[in-house]
Design a protein around this motif. Structure first.
Motif, PDB file in Angstrom:
ATOM      1  N   LEU A  23       0.903  -1.094   0.121  1.00 19.53           N
ATOM      2  CA  LEU A  23       0.061   0.043   0.168  1.00 19.53           C
ATOM      3  C   LEU A  23       0.947   1.324  -0.037  1.00 19.53           C
ATOM      4  O   LEU A  23       1.771   1.418   0.940  1.00 19.53           O
ATOM      5  CB  LEU A  23      -1.170   0.148   1.292  1.00 19.53           C
ATOM      6  CG  LEU A  23      -1.538   1.358   1.611  1.00 19.53           C
ATOM      7  CD1 LEU A  23      -2.623   1.568   0.431  1.00 19.53           C
ATOM      8  CD2 LEU A  23      -2.358   1.091   3.200  1.00 19.53           C
ATOM      9  N   SER A  35      -6.545   1.941   3.812  1.00 18.91           N
ATOM     10  CA  SER A  35      -6.216   1.094   5.005  1.00 18.91           C
ATOM     11  C   SER A  35      -7.162   0.713   5.694  1.00 18.91           C
ATOM     12  O   SER A  35      -6.991  -0.485   6.396  1.00 18.91           O
ATOM     13  CB  SER A  35      -5.193   2.282   5.508  1.00 18.91           C
ATOM     14  OG  SER A  35      -5.996   3.368   5.936  1.00 18.91           O
ATOM     15  N   LEU A  38      -8.269  -2.586   4.248  1.00 23.31           N
ATOM     16  CA  LEU A  38      -7.268  -3.462   4.631  1.00 23.31           C
ATOM     17  C   LEU A  38      -7.503  -4.190   5.874  1.00 23.31           C
ATOM     18  O   LEU A  38      -7.355  -5.308   6.404  1.00 23.31           O
ATOM     19  CB  LEU A  38      -5.977  -3.136   4.090  1.00 23.31           C
ATOM     20  CG  LEU A  38      -5.657  -3.176   2.503  1.00 23.31           C
ATOM     21  CD1 LEU A  38      -4.367  -2.160   2.353  1.00 23.31           C
ATOM     22  CD2 LEU A  38      -5.492  -4.360   2.079  1.00 23.31           C
ATOM     23  N   TYR A  45      -0.535  -6.962   4.842  1.00 23.83           N
ATOM     24  CA  TYR A  45      -0.164  -5.965   3.789  1.00 23.83           C
ATOM     25  C   TYR A  45       1.114  -5.106   4.500  1.00 23.83           C
ATOM     26  O   TYR A  45       1.249  -5.193   5.585  1.00 23.83           O
ATOM     27  CB  TYR A  45      -1.322  -4.829   3.370  1.00 23.83           C
ATOM     28  CG  TYR A  45      -1.651  -3.949   4.384  1.00 23.83           C
ATOM     29  CD1 TYR A  45      -1.332  -2.609   4.428  1.00 23.83           C
ATOM     30  CD2 TYR A  45      -2.501  -4.512   5.447  1.00 23.83           C
ATOM     31  CE1 TYR A  45      -1.821  -1.612   5.342  1.00 23.83           C
ATOM     32  CE2 TYR A  45      -3.158  -3.605   6.350  1.00 23.83           C
ATOM     33  CZ  TYR A  45      -2.784  -2.167   6.207  1.00 23.83           C
ATOM     34  OH  TYR A  45      -3.340  -1.311   7.302  1.00 23.83           O
ATOM     35  N   ASP A  76      -0.523  -5.610  -5.584  1.00 21.67           N
ATOM     36  CA  ASP A  76      -0.749  -6.750  -4.982  1.00 21.67           C
ATOM     37  C   ASP A  76      -0.209  -8.115  -5.908  1.00 21.67           C
ATOM     38  O   ASP A  76      -0.485  -8.207  -6.879  1.00 21.67           O
ATOM     39  CB  ASP A  76      -2.621  -7.255  -5.100  1.00 21.67           C
ATOM     40  CG  ASP A  76      -2.934  -8.541  -4.493  1.00 21.67           C
ATOM     41  OD1 ASP A  76      -2.065  -9.162  -4.097  1.00 21.67           O
ATOM     42  OD2 ASP A  76      -4.117  -8.787  -4.659  1.00 21.67           O
ATOM     43  N   LEU A  97     -10.564  -4.894  -3.783  1.00 18.77           N
ATOM     44  CA  LEU A  97     -10.300  -5.646  -2.574  1.00 18.77           C
ATOM     45  C   LEU A  97     -11.442  -6.211  -1.862  1.00 18.77           C
ATOM     46  O   LEU A  97     -11.537  -7.356  -1.305  1.00 18.77           O
ATOM     47  CB  LEU A  97      -9.822  -4.603  -1.251  1.00 18.77           C
ATOM     48  CG  LEU A  97      -8.423  -4.066  -1.611  1.00 18.77           C
ATOM     49  CD1 LEU A  97      -8.052  -3.134  -0.427  1.00 18.77           C
ATOM     50  CD2 LEU A  97      -7.195  -5.208  -1.614  1.00 18.77           C
TER      51      LEU A  97
END
Length: 232
Positions: A23, A35, A38, A45, A76, A97
């Motif tokens: 990221l 964030s 995630l 990550y 990714d 995501l």
């Protein structure tokens, strides 16, 4: 070992563990969308701080991943076609995501489309309009004597808050269950505090929005994600 050398951004921000998602971000309303997502999904990550200074966002390395020189962006290493994938634009990252994990995108195809429409509402309306409000109310635009730009964005912010407040009537979250639409919208509403603009947009009159923001801030993943990457 996954090889990310095809991504020039890794020369300026080297991956400590190239096998996990990378990221590149800064804790702005747009940056924390990624964030928070995630943190909510539990995906492993690595966060790299990319400041808003030209030396970072306009560096050749960052532009190689996002030619539009805006955070956030991701790589990714475990992309959908068996190869690493790089992406920019916060809304696109949220959708990616969500589809990768099957989380926060609803239970049905109809759910997904309803969530996506509110995500687009943020991308096309809430983000750009509140961003301009911040510019003309707190930052350099505040020095402009002509009141019309400031009035335009104050009024548009009020209108958008009314839309959101109405949508939240009888709901905890913007599109049913908690979703990427909330991760997109709530950080921008939260940013009104940073702009010092809560009074001028009459946020206190939007009871549904206030309760919504409290629910959002109470989530542990949100509390973590709002400070990733750390500013210091």
């Amino acid at each position: 070992m996954t090889d990310l050398s095809a991504f020039p951004i890794t020369r300026k921000w080297p991956a400590q563990n190239p096998q996990i998602l990378q990221l590149y971000s800064f804790p702005t309303p747009n940056g924390v969308k990624a964030s928070i997502m995630l943190e909510e999904t539990g995906l492993e990550y690595e966060a790299h701080k990319v400041t808003l200074a030209d030396a970072d966002v306009k560096s050749p390395e960052f532009l190689s991943l996002n030619p539009n020189n805006k955070i956030p962006a991701i790589i990714d290493p475990n992309g959908p076609d068996g190869e690493p994938i790089g992406l920019f634009e916060s809304g696109a990252i949220l959708l990616y995501l969500a589809e990768k994990t099957g989380k926060f995108i609803g239970q049905t195809a109809s759910d997904k489309h309803h969530i996506t429409q509110w995500l687009m509402f943020q991308m096309g309306g809430v983000g750009p309009m509140l961003g301009q409000l911040g510019f003309f109310y707190k930052f350099a635009g505040a020095e402009i004597e002509d009141p019309r730009p400031r009035e335009r964005y104050v009024n548009e912010a009020k209108r958008l808050l009314g839309v959101i407040d109405g949508q939240l009537e009888g709901r905890d979250w913007i599109a049913g269950d908690y979703s990427i639409a909330d991760m997109a919208i709530a950080p921008w509403l939260n940013g009104l505090n940073f702009y010092g603009a809560t009074e001028i947009v009459e946020l206190d009159s939007r009871k549904n929005v206030l309760a919504y923001l409290e629910r959002f801030r109470d989530r542990p993943a949100v509390q973590r994600g709002m400070n990733i990457p750390a500013r210091d």
